[in-house]
Motif scaffolding. Sequence first.
Motif, PDB file in Angstrom:
ATOM      1  N   GLY A  30    -175.525 -11.417 -22.929  1.00 52.61           N
ATOM      2  CA  GLY A  30    -175.362 -12.558 -23.818  1.00 52.61           C
ATOM      3  C   GLY A  30    -175.281 -12.211 -25.280  1.00 52.61           C
ATOM      4  O   GLY A  30    -174.949 -13.062 -26.110  1.00 52.61           O
ATOM      5  N   SER A  31    -175.575 -10.953 -25.631  1.00 53.21           N
ATOM      6  CA  SER A  31    -175.485 -10.527 -27.031  1.00 53.21           C
ATOM      7  C   SER A  31    -174.058 -10.161 -27.432  1.00 53.21           C
ATOM      8  O   SER A  31    -173.770  -9.971 -28.607  1.00 53.21           O
ATOM      9  N   MET A  32    -173.160 -10.056 -26.462  1.00 56.53           N
ATOM     10  CA  MET A  32    -171.803  -9.566 -26.732  1.00 56.53           C
ATOM     11  C   MET A  32    -171.055 -10.411 -27.758  1.00 56.53           C
ATOM     12  O   MET A  32    -171.130 -11.633 -27.759  1.00 56.53           O
ATOM     13  N   ARG A  33    -170.272  -9.724 -28.568  1.00 62.82           N
ATOM     14  CA  ARG A  33    -169.309 -10.410 -29.420  1.00 62.82           C
ATOM     15  C   ARG A  33    -168.178 -10.949 -28.538  1.00 62.82           C
ATOM     16  O   ARG A  33    -167.808 -10.332 -27.545  1.00 62.82           O
ATOM     17  N   VAL A  34    -167.600 -12.064 -28.931  1.00 62.96           N
ATOM     18  CA  VAL A  34    -166.480 -12.617 -28.167  1.00 62.96           C
ATOM     19  C   VAL A  34    -165.331 -11.619 -28.118  1.00 62.96           C
ATOM     20  O   VAL A  34    -164.702 -11.421 -27.065  1.00 62.96           O
ATOM     21  N   GLY A  35    -165.075 -10.959 -29.234  1.00 57.97           N
ATOM     22  CA  GLY A  35    -163.993  -9.979 -29.271  1.00 57.97           C
ATOM     23  C   GLY A  35    -164.216  -8.825 -28.311  1.00 57.97           C
ATOM     24  O   GLY A  35    -163.266  -8.323 -27.688  1.00 57.97           O
ATOM     25  N   THR A  36    -165.461  -8.412 -28.178  1.00 55.70           N
ATOM     26  CA  THR A  36    -165.778  -7.339 -27.232  1.00 55.70           C
ATOM     27  C   THR A  36    -165.548  -7.801 -25.802  1.00 55.70           C
ATOM     28  O   THR A  36    -164.982  -7.061 -24.981  1.00 55.70           O
ATOM     29  N   LEU A  37    -165.955  -9.004 -25.496  1.00 57.01           N
ATOM     30  CA  LEU A  37    -165.732  -9.542 -24.154  1.00 57.01           C
ATOM     31  C   LEU A  37    -164.244  -9.615 -23.838  1.00 57.01           C
ATOM     32  O   LEU A  37    -163.815  -9.248 -22.738  1.00 57.01           O
ATOM     33  N   VAL A  38    -163.455 -10.054 -24.788  1.00 55.31           N
ATOM     34  CA  VAL A  38    -162.004 -10.133 -24.583  1.00 55.31           C
ATOM     35  C   VAL A  38    -161.426  -8.746 -24.345  1.00 55.31           C
ATOM     36  O   VAL A  38    -160.584  -8.551 -23.459  1.00 55.31           O
ATOM     37  N   ASP A  39    -161.889  -7.757 -25.106  1.00 54.96           N
ATOM     38  CA  ASP A  39    -161.418  -6.373 -24.919  1.00 54.96           C
ATOM     39  C   ASP A  39    -161.738  -5.870 -23.520  1.00 54.96           C
ATOM     40  O   ASP A  39    -160.888  -5.272 -22.848  1.00 54.96           O
ATOM     41  N   LEU A  40    -162.977  -6.088 -23.085  1.00 53.72           N
ATOM     42  CA  LEU A  40    -163.390  -5.596 -21.776  1.00 53.72           C
ATOM     43  C   LEU A  40    -162.664  -6.330 -20.658  1.00 53.72           C
ATOM     44  O   LEU A  40    -162.304  -5.729 -19.637  1.00 53.72           O
TER      45      LEU A  40
END
Length: 361
Positions: A18-28
Amino acid sequence: MRDLALLPKAHLHLHFTGSMRVGTLVDLAAKYRVKLPGALTDGDPLQLPATERGWFRFQRLYDAARKCVRSEEDMRRIVDEAAADDAAEGSGRLEIQVDPTSYAPFTGGITPAVEIVTDAARRASDDHGIEVGVIVAASRMKHPLDARTLARLAARYAGDGVGDVVGFGLSNDERRGDTTGFARAFEIARRAGLAAVPHGGELLGPDHIAVVLRDLEPNRLGHGVRAAESDRLLERIVEREVALEVCPASNVSLGVYHDATEVPLRRLVDAGARIALGADDPLLFGSRLLAQYETAREVHGFSDRELAELARSSIRASRASSSTKRRLLTGVDTWLTAPDPGNSAGEGTFGNNQGEPVTVV
């Protein structure tokens, strides 16, 4: 008003995925060709009812995000970015919570998963000038025997240094599972010197909090806001010096309260409770730690002196070393005694020895 990003503080309630940045989630998601629900990427905080159906939707979204974390590299990135984001908001201490069973299939087991997170925490601490500790958390959705296994694993990595495991938690829907059944796991954790930091008192009220206090003997309680519904229970919490990890954005997103004005932060503070504001799951709730302090200021009317005391409370409730606590508490004093940029015409507000504002011209 003084810049809250410069106020030294500790962040004690932050979940790994839940700490993830939205941009990081999109990348992954792109990396693994995972199609994400729009609710995870539209930038809007969740608005769910405080029902089992609402929790089911929250859990589905959380699981969708978790499915995008599939390697050691991904895990290290999440810890690094969480530390960087917290440091930018004035945190001098972060205690990030992780259930290693979620990542064991991609790392070779729960032991390597814990080792990855603890090592990443040490590196992130060095890189971003913030101390990061780790909390190993069990899930209410699983058998208490699984929790005992995790407690023993957490005990192996227990310590008070940077990157060490400092606490043992219990998360997920508090309406599920038998709280008493997890008592043995918390006993194992306490014997190893770990802080007991179970969730409780968000989705369920005072009766459930009383069971958690009795059977799990927490040092800190994840959320705990609904203790405000019982004077007697709140008195017990204050007497036992159990810190409450209050997460206003989470409370509103999960429908516990209609809006931020209803979160009983002022009531808890006035009763003498130790409070550590937390962001919980910024990925889903749309705000990080700094926004929780802004809510205290803008919605609940906390003065700079009161905000400084919230920060002190979070630092004291952390498992940071004595030297780190002294350093951060000194930083809070410095923040409070600095001139208030909100004053004009050459006026400045400074603090006296009691932390009370004194205006000089």
